[in-house]
Design an enzyme around this catalytic site. Sequence first.
Site, short mmCIF file in Angstrom:
data_model
loop_
_atom_site.label_atom_id
_atom_site.label_comp_id
_atom_site.label_asym_id
_atom_site.label_seq_id
_atom_site.Cartn_x
_atom_site.Cartn_y
_atom_site.Cartn_z
N GLY A 12 0.84 -1.21 0.00
CA GLY A 12 0.00 0.00 0.00
C GLY A 12 0.87 1.24 0.00
N ARG A 26 19.16 12.05 -4.30
CA ARG A 26 20.20 13.06 -3.97
C ARG A 26 21.48 12.41 -3.49
NH1 ARG A 26 17.49 18.14 -0.91
NH2 ARG A 26 15.89 18.53 -2.45
N ARG A 79 0.80 -4.84 -5.66
CA ARG A 79 1.07 -6.08 -4.95
C ARG A 79 1.36 -7.13 -6.02
NH1 ARG A 79 -2.66 -3.54 -1.46
NH2 ARG A 79 -1.59 -3.09 0.48
N CYS A 80 2.55 -7.69 -5.97
CA CYS A 80 3.00 -8.65 -6.99
C CYS A 80 2.98 -10.02 -6.33
CB CYS A 80 4.40 -8.26 -7.45
SG CYS A 80 5.18 -9.47 -8.51
N GLY A 109 6.36 -2.46 3.45
CA GLY A 109 6.16 -3.03 4.78
C GLY A 109 6.77 -4.41 4.91
N ASP A 110 6.25 -5.19 5.85
CA ASP A 110 6.89 -6.49 6.14
C ASP A 110 6.89 -7.43 4.93
OD1 ASP A 110 4.16 -6.80 6.32
OD2 ASP A 110 4.18 -7.96 8.17
N THR A 132 4.81 2.14 5.26
CA THR A 132 3.45 1.61 5.37
C THR A 132 2.73 2.42 6.44
OG1 THR A 132 2.08 -0.25 6.09
CG2 THR A 132 4.33 -0.23 6.90
N ASP A 134 0.62 1.29 8.36
CA ASP A 134 0.12 0.40 9.41
C ASP A 134 0.93 0.42 10.71
OD1 ASP A 134 -1.72 -0.31 7.53
OD2 ASP A 134 -0.71 -2.15 6.93
N ASP A 136 3.17 -1.63 11.56
CA ASP A 136 3.09 -3.01 12.04
C ASP A 136 4.45 -3.70 12.09
OD1 ASP A 136 3.39 -3.06 9.31
OD2 ASP A 136 1.73 -4.43 8.91
N ARG A 181 -22.25 19.23 12.66
CA ARG A 181 -22.40 19.38 14.11
C ARG A 181 -23.85 19.66 14.48
NH1 ARG A 181 -18.38 23.10 17.09
NH2 ARG A 181 -19.11 24.71 15.66
N ARG A 198 -4.52 -2.81 8.80
CA ARG A 198 -4.44 -4.26 8.59
C ARG A 198 -4.62 -4.99 9.91
NH1 ARG A 198 -0.07 -6.78 4.42
NH2 ARG A 198 -0.77 -5.14 3.05
N ALA A 213 -11.76 9.37 22.31
CA ALA A 213 -12.85 8.42 22.02
C ALA A 213 -13.06 7.52 23.24
CB ALA A 213 -12.49 7.59 20.80
N GLU A 214 -14.28 7.08 23.45
CA GLU A 214 -14.60 6.33 24.67
C GLU A 214 -14.47 4.83 24.51
OE1 GLU A 214 -16.56 8.56 23.26
OE2 GLU A 214 -16.88 10.18 24.71
N GLN A 304 -6.66 8.01 4.40
CA GLN A 304 -5.50 7.88 5.28
C GLN A 304 -4.21 7.72 4.48
OE1 GLN A 304 -6.82 4.87 8.64
NE2 GLN A 304 -8.15 4.89 6.87
N ARG A 305 -4.32 7.14 3.30
CA ARG A 305 -3.11 6.87 2.53
C ARG A 305 -2.76 8.00 1.57
NH1 ARG A 305 -3.72 0.73 0.91
NH2 ARG A 305 -4.02 1.65 -1.13
#
Length: 370
Positions: A12, A26, A79-80, A109-110, A132, A134, A136, A181, A198, A213-214, A304-305
């Site tokens: 991603g 550079r 994604r390959c 990422g991983d 990434t 994530d 993670d 609101r 993920r 947030a609760e 987000q991305r």
Amino acid sequence: MIRKIGILTSGGDSPGMNAAVVSVARCAAMNGIQLMGIKRGYNGLLGLSKNPEDDICALDLETVLDIADQRGTFLRTARCVEFKQPEVRRQAAENLRQLGIDALVVIGGDGSFTGAMYLCELGIPCVGIPGTIDNDLGYTEATLGYDTAVNVCVEAVRSIRATIGFDTALNTACECINRVRETSDSHERASLITVMGRNCGDIAMKTAMATGAEMLIVPEVEWDVDEVAARLNCLIEQGNTRATLVISEHCWDNMKPFDWRKFLNDNGKTVYPGEPISAEYLASILKRKCGGAEVRSTVIGYTQRGAQPTAQDSAFAFEAGHQAVQLLNRGIANQAIGIRHGRVFNMPIIDALSMKKTFDREMYNLINKL
Ligand code: ADP
Ligand code: F6P
């Protein structure tokens, strides 16, 4: 001696990937190293495109002049799946050799790091830069794009909470937010907000912490629909008209058995066999379990991305790119670059991948405390 380096972005996309590419460009130029951009992750190594320029192109400083602060990834990503096959990786290594590329910088990422590790075994020196949203990867305190992703979620959650009248701190009080609101105040709604990540609950946890947030649901902790409903009921009874539940997208894997389909069907909502549970359905279950209280679901998704990288992400990308080229130039390969106590460092990819991510249960409990 390293004369030509390849660079690719994989998995991603994450804000900051372009800044890392510029930094590598550079540093390569400073060291008299030629840089080749490989398109669409590991796909670009397989020569699948009709036009070879669509797979690999020279990246000089002029080409990347304006991309450092751009969103997304200039090199494209993909994604390959085939790269998990050893014979495909052997072909990729052979293609790199044919192109005279001595080493590779992999930003991902991983999964992408695992691919890089295998390429090292095939004689291609690689360095990984953690890109990434994530967060993670256990060995590093941050991955490129994570900070931006959290900021985006915080903004989104704030606007929703502010619509209920509690977030006066939001200075970007645009007309749109004010309208939401007003209507949310009128309707006294609870919100269920799904963020990405993920199998890692970091984005959800930090978002919940930053917004107050609760409730929080993450893939790392087993959770129970009835308990969440009881907590929401309690919040509503306490007079909370803006209860916010942040959920991490893959939290469903750790949900205690609950026959949600039967529950919803029995409670007047048609659900079809084969349909996966969704935040929308959870909102509907909570509504029915909380005396008809309105619970609305918002999925923040790809915003987000695709966001503008934050200063923190860009600065980390810049340092990581520099470090990647320096390592390869010194003949040090198979390394993952990370950040710890604010400092950029490197360690073998294999060790980096084996480091388990820790989960802060204390913070999780604190957020979910009534
Ligand atoms: P991320 O790098 O962000 O974790 P993915 O898990 O989707 O993203 O992996 C990105 C790419 O890395 C995959 O599409 C594939 O090309 C490569 N990859 C992932 N896992 C492996 C693996 N086990 N072996 C070789 N390559 C892999
Ligand atoms: O790894 C980044 C990420 O955005 C995850 O948070 C999410 O689970 C996944 O990618 C979504 O992938 P796709 O782009 O294939 O929808």
